[in-house]
Scaffold this active site. Structure first.
Site, PDB file in Angstrom:
ATOM      1  N   ASP A   1       0.871  -1.160   0.000  1.00 40.22           N
ATOM      2  CA  ASP A   1       0.000   0.000   0.000  1.00 40.22           C
ATOM      3  C   ASP A   1       0.917   1.222   0.000  1.00 40.22           C
ATOM      4  OD1 ASP A   1      -2.029   1.799   0.004  1.00 40.22           O
ATOM      5  OD2 ASP A   1      -3.113   0.935   1.689  1.00 40.22           O
TER       6      ASP A   1
HETATM    7  C1  BGC Z   1      -4.869   3.529   0.048  1.00 40.13           C
HETATM    8  C2  BGC Z   1      -4.972   2.558  -1.114  1.00 40.13           C
HETATM    9  C3  BGC Z   1      -4.721   3.280  -2.411  1.00 40.13           C
HETATM   10  C4  BGC Z   1      -3.366   3.946  -2.357  1.00 40.13           C
HETATM   11  C5  BGC Z   1      -3.028   4.715  -3.608  1.00 40.13           C
HETATM   12  C6  BGC Z   1      -3.572   4.320   0.000  1.00 40.13           C
HETATM   13  O1  BGC Z   1      -3.582   5.336   0.959  1.00 40.13           O
HETATM   14  O2  BGC Z   1      -4.948   2.830   1.261  1.00 40.13           O
HETATM   15  O3  BGC Z   1      -6.226   1.944  -1.128  1.00 40.13           O
HETATM   16  O4  BGC Z   1      -4.813   2.387  -3.477  1.00 40.13           O
HETATM   17  O5  BGC Z   1      -3.350   4.866  -1.262  1.00 40.13           O
HETATM   18  O6  BGC Z   1      -3.820   5.834  -3.720  1.00 40.13           O
END
Ligand code: BGC
Length: 747
Positions: A227
């Site tokens: 993530d």
């Molecule tokens: C979120 C993800 C997301 C990623 C990219 C993170 O903060 O938890 O779900 O895909 O950011 O935006």
């Protein structure tokens, strides 16, 4: 083109394991390795042209905002989930995006989780089936999916550092199966590891999670992506199976990888394995190809939205709205729809339908007159009383008042959890005031997480749960209100009477860095039904403008641990409609405490008035199994199981027993097994009884028979203590022989 990674330097290899910027990987031109783009997701494409950020703050290029997972979850329709996935894939191709970050299949453990709008359900089976369908649809277009957030990311509070403390049975039965189904059935290109720790180890370097479970148990062959910003120890991450760090770290973590290999602390082969997996991603299509039809996609978004709406209450068939009547449409959400959640999934829609416009359009043909009043403002205001008075007066003039209430962007979003289920106070007051005046009152809700209906539920005639329905949600709501679409959504999560009734209540969102999943497998309806705790609306509830009957439930064992089931459904009303057949399995045959019933299969069928159909289900061994911590695997105990068709999780319509032989599990005895276990063992027990009776005097036998309490105490004693207390009543060699016998023997 095949790339020979032995031609790459260690530095080049390490460089491939982290992003170049927010959304793309690094290329190595001389080696013919292209960069690819990964972007959010899940219910549309968030392609930012410039000013990258991952919080949904900067605008992205217009794309279709399909209904988020909270809506699709309520559709209980795998085909719709697959069609949404495919449409998102087509848009991703047009934008040159190789991987879409989603869908999210985390379980809604608490209704307070700020990100529940991005997740399907409190039930792992429903989440897994819909997630797998979405991924299959998406990947059918060539675009890769990134199933997220793996794992146990069930809250936003402290999401980047909290330790989710969960026993293995609960992980295996509740928090992992949706991921497992998506991985094994839909083979996503990537899995995104979550920010949080699981039992004190960050997901991003959790070898048990990323290698033992994901790759060894489930056979995952794709790449694990972090993530955004989830990496806490890059070197441990590579060793654990975390392949691609996103976004980039400006080269800092690449150098850590190189240094660790040079210092002999990280096996270069592990680096190469990760590189191979990242290279496989670069073979996904990455050139912008084709165009998408915004009208077609908008129409699909409307169809999905309409089939996701849940009619919670409809007293005296007040809905659908009748011809030649007057309607007071009240509430700011009618004119300014809330159709998506805040945070990284926030899209720039190609267009947005407001329910008010759609209602006005559809009203004309039916001779319905419409008057609109704002009723309240979504942002805090001091005009509340005046707006409410106007709305109440309009309600008094109309045949029916339709109040659009809900949560605003400030009340729920990625990044924080709510601390209440209540609607804003001014909206509650408005609903009560309108209900007290209007001849009939309908409430339409727009909310990403469950809201409480208490304090006004009984005063209104109908409630339409509209969740967040995507950009065409306004038209879809009008379709349902006027009966152009017969509602067929069912709750994918329970609406409790009180927040405190939720099983996670005492342990949410945790403290001092830990959140204890103390309710174990009793999440959502599994708890409410087992503890017999009343709820406002149970999991699976949803009304229609027609009626259905289900009969002739016939389960049939097809093996020791599997069964087939047939059941007949009939549309007994006078409108065409869709019905969800919900199949639950219940069991008393178990050595562990199990929920009263668990959803194991479902299907959605469309029937004309009077039409019947017979639906067939196949129940595999997992439909009957529990995770056995002692055995370290799935076990189906032999015995009787109930196969139940439920109107919802609380109301069983049909119930038929079925007997399964179950698994032949070796009951391995150790010195820590109790005397009761030893004597109860199917093979060892009789031998032991024989030997003991031969060695005991008649007086000893009589003494034992006369003293049942003493026998109870002895039974619960580990064999090790029994031997000490009886000064070796059974010789150690005999015990050893019997232990060997116990492992070889299946019961
Ligand atoms: C979120 C993800 C997301 C990623 C990219 C993170 O903060 O938890 O779900 O895909 O950011 O935006």
């Amino acid at each position: 083109m095949t790339i020979d990674i032995s031609q790459l330097t260690l530095e080049q290899k390490a460089s491939l394991l982290s992003g170049k910027d927010f959304w793309s990987t690094k290329s190595i031109d001389e080696a013919g390795i292209p960069a690819i783009v990964l972007t959010d997701g899940p219910h549309g494409v968030r392609r930012q042209a410039e000013d990258d950020d991952h919080l949904g703050i900067n605008t992205s290029l217009p794309s279709t905002c399909f209904p988020p997972a909270v809506a699709v979850g309520s559709s209980w329709d795998r085909d719709l989930a697959a069609r949404v996935g495919a449409a998102v894939g087509r848009e991703a191709r047009a934008f040159g995006v190789s991987v879409i970050l989603g869908p999210g299949v985390n379980i809604k453990r608490s209704p307070l989780c700020g990100r529940n709008f991005e997740y399907y359900s409190e039930d792992p089976y429903l989440s897994g089936v819909l997630g797998a369908a979405h991924v299959t649809g998406l990947q059918g277009t060539g675009v890769g999916a990134s199933i997220k957030h793996f794992a146990a990311n069930n809250q936003e509070t402290e999401r980047m550092r909290i330790s989710a403390d969960i026993d293995e049975r609960t992980l295996r039965e509740i928090y992992l199966p949706a991921f497992e189904r998506v991985v094994t059935e839909a083979r996503p290109a990537t899995v995104m590891c979550s920010y949080n720790k699981i039992n004190d180890v960050y997901a991003s370097h959790n070898r048990w999670l990323l290698t033992d479970v994901l790759r060894t148990d489930w056979g995952f062959e794709g790449a694990v992506v972090s993530d955004w910003g989830a990496v806490s120890d890059r070197v441990a991450g590579v060793a654990a199976g975390m392949d691609l760090e996103m976004p980039g770290s400006g080269g800092a973590t690449d150098r850590q990888i190189v240094d660790a290999v040079r210092a002999g602390k990280l096996d270069e082969q592990l680096v190469e394995q990760a590189v191979e997996r990242v290279l496989a991603l670069t073979r996904l299509p990455h050139d912008a190809t084709g165009e998408f039809d915004t009208d077609d996609h908008h129409a699909l978004a409307r169809e999905v939205a309409a089939d996701s709406i849940v009619l919670l209450k409809n007293d005296d068939e007040v809905l659908p709205l009748r011809e030649n009547t007057s309607v007071a449409v009240i509430g700011a959400f009618a004119a300014q729809p809330r159709f998506q959640g805040g945070g990284s999934s926030h899209l720039n829609p190609t267009r947005v339908d407001a329910a008010l416009d759609a209602i006005r359009d559809q009203a004309q043909a039916l001779g319905v007159t419409v008057e609109y009043c704002e009723g309240f403002t979504i942002a805090v205001s001091d005009r509340g009383e005046r707006l409410r008075d106007e709305a109440v007066q309009a309600s008094g003039r109309a045949d029916i008042a339709v109040v659009f209430a809900g949560l605003g962007d400030r009340q729920e979003s990625e990044g924080f959890d709510r601390d209440t289920l209540a609607l804003p106070d001014d909206q509650i007051q408005l609903i009560r005031a309108v209900a007290a005046t209007a001849a009939r009152t309908v409430v339409v809700l727009s909310n990403g997480g469950v809201v409480s209906l208490e304090g006004w539920h009984d005063g209104v005639d109908a409630i339409v749960e509209g969740w967040l329905l995507g950009q065409a949600g306004g038209s879809a709501l009008a379709d349902v209100l006027f009966g152009h679409v017969n509602p067929s959504g069912h709750l994918a999560e329970t609406i409790p009477l009180r927040l405190q009734d939720n099983p996670s209540w005492l342990n949410f969102p945790g403290e001092q860095g830990h959140v204890r999943y103390g309710e174990g497998v009793f999440v959502g309806y599994r708890y409410y039904t087992s503890a017999n705790t009343p709820v406002r609306y149970p999991f699976g509830h949803g009304l229609s403008y027609t009626t259905f009957s289900t009969d002739a439930l016939v389960p049939r064992a097809t093996g020791d641990t599997t069964a087939d089931v047939e059941v007949t459904v009939t549309n007994t009303g006078n409108r065409t409609g869709k019905h969800v057949v919900q199949l639950y399995v219940a069991s008393a045959a178990t050595t562990v405490r199990r929920p009263v019933r668990e959803l194991r299969a479902f299907t959605k069928v469309e029937l004309r008035p009077g039409q019947s159909t017979t639906v067939h289900f196949t129940l595999n061994r997992r439909s009957f199994a529990h995770w056995d911590n002692d055995f370290g695997g799935w076990v189906v105990p032999g015995g009787t199981y109930s196969i139940q068709v439920g109107a919802n999780a609380s109301e069983v319509l049909l119930d038929e027993p079925i007997t399964l032989t179950g698994d032949a599990i070796p009951h391995r005895l150790t010195l820590n097994s109790t005397v009761g276990d030893w004597f109860g063992h199917p093979v060892v027990g009789p031998l032991l009884t024989q030997g003991m009776s031969a060695a005991m005097t008649d007086a000893q036998v009589l003494q034992a028979q006369d003293n049942p309490d003493l026998m109870k105490m002895v039974e619960s004693m580990p064999m090790r203590q029994f031997i000490t207390f009886t000064q070796g009543a059974i010789p150690v060699e005999t015990l050893e022989q019997l232990m060997a016998l116990s492992t070889e023997t299946d019961s």
